[in-house]
Design a protein around this motif. Structure first.
Motif, PDB file in Angstrom:
ATOM      1  N   GLY A  55       0.816  -1.202   0.000  1.00  0.00           N
ATOM      2  CA  GLY A  55       0.000   0.000   0.000  1.00  0.00           C
ATOM      3  C   GLY A  55       0.852   1.256   0.000  1.00  0.00           C
ATOM      4  N   GLY A  70      -0.293   4.325   0.352  1.00  0.00           N
ATOM      5  CA  GLY A  70      -0.965   5.445   0.988  1.00  0.00           C
ATOM      6  C   GLY A  70       0.029   6.190   1.858  1.00  0.00           C
ATOM      7  N   GLU A 116       1.636  -1.246  -4.614  1.00  0.00           N
ATOM      8  CA  GLU A 116       0.369  -0.512  -4.590  1.00  0.00           C
ATOM      9  C   GLU A 116      -0.571  -1.049  -5.663  1.00  0.00           C
ATOM     10  OE1 GLU A 116      -2.845   1.660  -4.369  1.00  0.00           O
ATOM     11  OE2 GLU A 116      -1.280   1.838  -2.842  1.00  0.00           O
ATOM     12  N   GLY A 142      -3.069   7.149  -1.633  1.00  0.00           N
ATOM     13  CA  GLY A 142      -4.272   6.626  -0.982  1.00  0.00           C
ATOM     14  C   GLY A 142      -5.384   7.656  -0.950  1.00  0.00           C
ATOM     15  N   ARG A 143      -5.811   8.020   0.277  1.00  0.00           N
ATOM     16  CA  ARG A 143      -6.893   8.999   0.429  1.00  0.00           C
ATOM     17  C   ARG A 143      -6.402  10.445   0.366  1.00  0.00           C
ATOM     18  NH1 ARG A 143      -9.780   7.479   5.791  1.00  0.00           N
ATOM     19  NH2 ARG A 143      -7.697   6.797   6.406  1.00  0.00           N
ATOM     20  N   HIS A 147      -1.775  16.944  -1.062  1.00  0.00           N
ATOM     21  CA  HIS A 147      -1.372  15.855  -1.942  1.00  0.00           C
ATOM     22  C   HIS A 147       0.103  15.940  -2.339  1.00  0.00           C
ATOM     23  CE1 HIS A 147      -2.613  19.181  -4.602  1.00  0.00           C
ATOM     24  NE2 HIS A 147      -1.728  18.709  -5.450  1.00  0.00           N
ATOM     25  N   PRO A 152      -6.261   0.608   6.874  1.00  0.00           N
ATOM     26  CA  PRO A 152      -6.836   1.835   7.406  1.00  0.00           C
ATOM     27  C   PRO A 152      -7.917   1.532   8.438  1.00  0.00           C
ATOM     28  CG  PRO A 152      -6.636   1.965   5.028  1.00  0.00           C
ATOM     29  CD  PRO A 152      -6.293   0.550   5.413  1.00  0.00           C
TER      30      PRO A 152
END
Length: 288
Positions: free
Chosen positions: A14, A16, A37, A44-45, A209, A271
């Motif tokens: 992942g 994120g 990923e 991610g978010r 971001h 998460p």
């Protein structure tokens, strides 16, 4: 189809923010890391547009000391958000308007307040340090926040408002967040209103971001994207405790061949908002 095997010390599943930070910290300590990923991009978010607009997670709270430290290390700056001093843009499925008062009838707002106050009462009975040891936590974790609020009397409009409020910082719909997660968030902040204000004091100039982008630049070719079969492959590597503490592997299938990343998996990060949606084998032991 060709096949290769890439060995490393740690495989982080992942890309994120949590996965990137973990990989970056390990890399700086001299550990050979690979980040896998499933999606086509990092973050991610935490995501946004090249023009500087955050379309995912964007706010940073005063309690987020480690994140604020990371922002400074990356050469970014934070500024006060000031959202508690002005009107709010409410974007609901049936209405969009700027106002200080949530859109809805008095009955809707009363049902909203009542449902959340009931959750607050349950939340303040939890242990803020070890919530998983608290009475009734398993039942709260088995139901989504949306279903819990609805069962506590929240109207359809009240659920829409809750989705807008929680989605503003969790970047997940309340159907994807367990009631236990929301309750812990309240008890950790020592109250409902404090929780609402705890994570939205600052924003990152130019967009949050940028954080995963800059981390990804430091990690460079250690990151492998677009592994659509990643999660099923990961699940197959975590079938037993013996495999979790020994060697594990994740297969990366591509158009020109297959690469096998082999490392020593010791932790699997999920998460918090997604815990109630994942079956774990083996099941987590007491106190985990």
């Amino acid at each position: 189809m060709t096949s290769t095997e890439r060995r490393c010390d740690v495989v982080v599943v992942g890309a994120g923010l949590a996965g990137l930070v973990a990989a970056d910290e390990l890399t700086r300590r001299g550990v050979d890391v690979r980040v896998l990923e499933a999606g086509s991009d990092v973050g991610g978010r935490v995501f946004g547009t090249s023009g500087g607009t955050d379309t995912g997670a964007e706010f940073i709270g005063k309690p987020h000391t480690q994140l604020r430290t990371l922002v400074g290390e990356l050469g970014l700056r934070i500024r006060p958000a000031g959202i508690d001093r002005g009107p709010i843009l409410w974007r609901l499925p049936t209405v969009s308007r700027v106002s200080r008062r949530p859109p809805g009838s008095l009955a809707d707002l009363c049902s909203l307040a009542t449902a959340w106050w009931r959750l607050r009462r349950r939340a303040l009975a939890l242990d803020p340090v070890r919530p998983w040891d608290s009475a009734g936590i398993r039942k709260l974790d088995e139901v989504s926040l949306a279903d819990w609020l609805a069962a506590s009397g929240a109207s359809d409009r009240a659920l829409e408002l809750s989705d807008a409020l929680v989605g503003g910082f969790a970047t997940r719909p309340i159907t994807d967040i367990s009631a236990a997660h929301a309750a812990w968030w309240i008890t950790a902040a020592n109250g409902l209103l404090a929780a609402m204000r705890s994570g939205q004091q600052y924003f990152v100039s130019g967009g949050a971001h940028q954080i995963p982008r800059l981390l990804a630049q430091r990690l460079a070719d250690r990151i492998h994207l677009a592994l659509s079969a990643l999660l099923p492959a990961l699940t197959s590597t975590l079938r037993s405790e013996r495999e979790m503490i020994g060697y594990g592997q994740v297969d990366q299938a591509g158009g020109t061949g297959r690469a096998r990343h082999r490392g020593r998996p010791r932790w699997c990060g999920i998460p918090a908002a997604q815990h109630h949606r994942h079956a774990r084998q083996p099941r987590a032991g007491a106190g985990i």
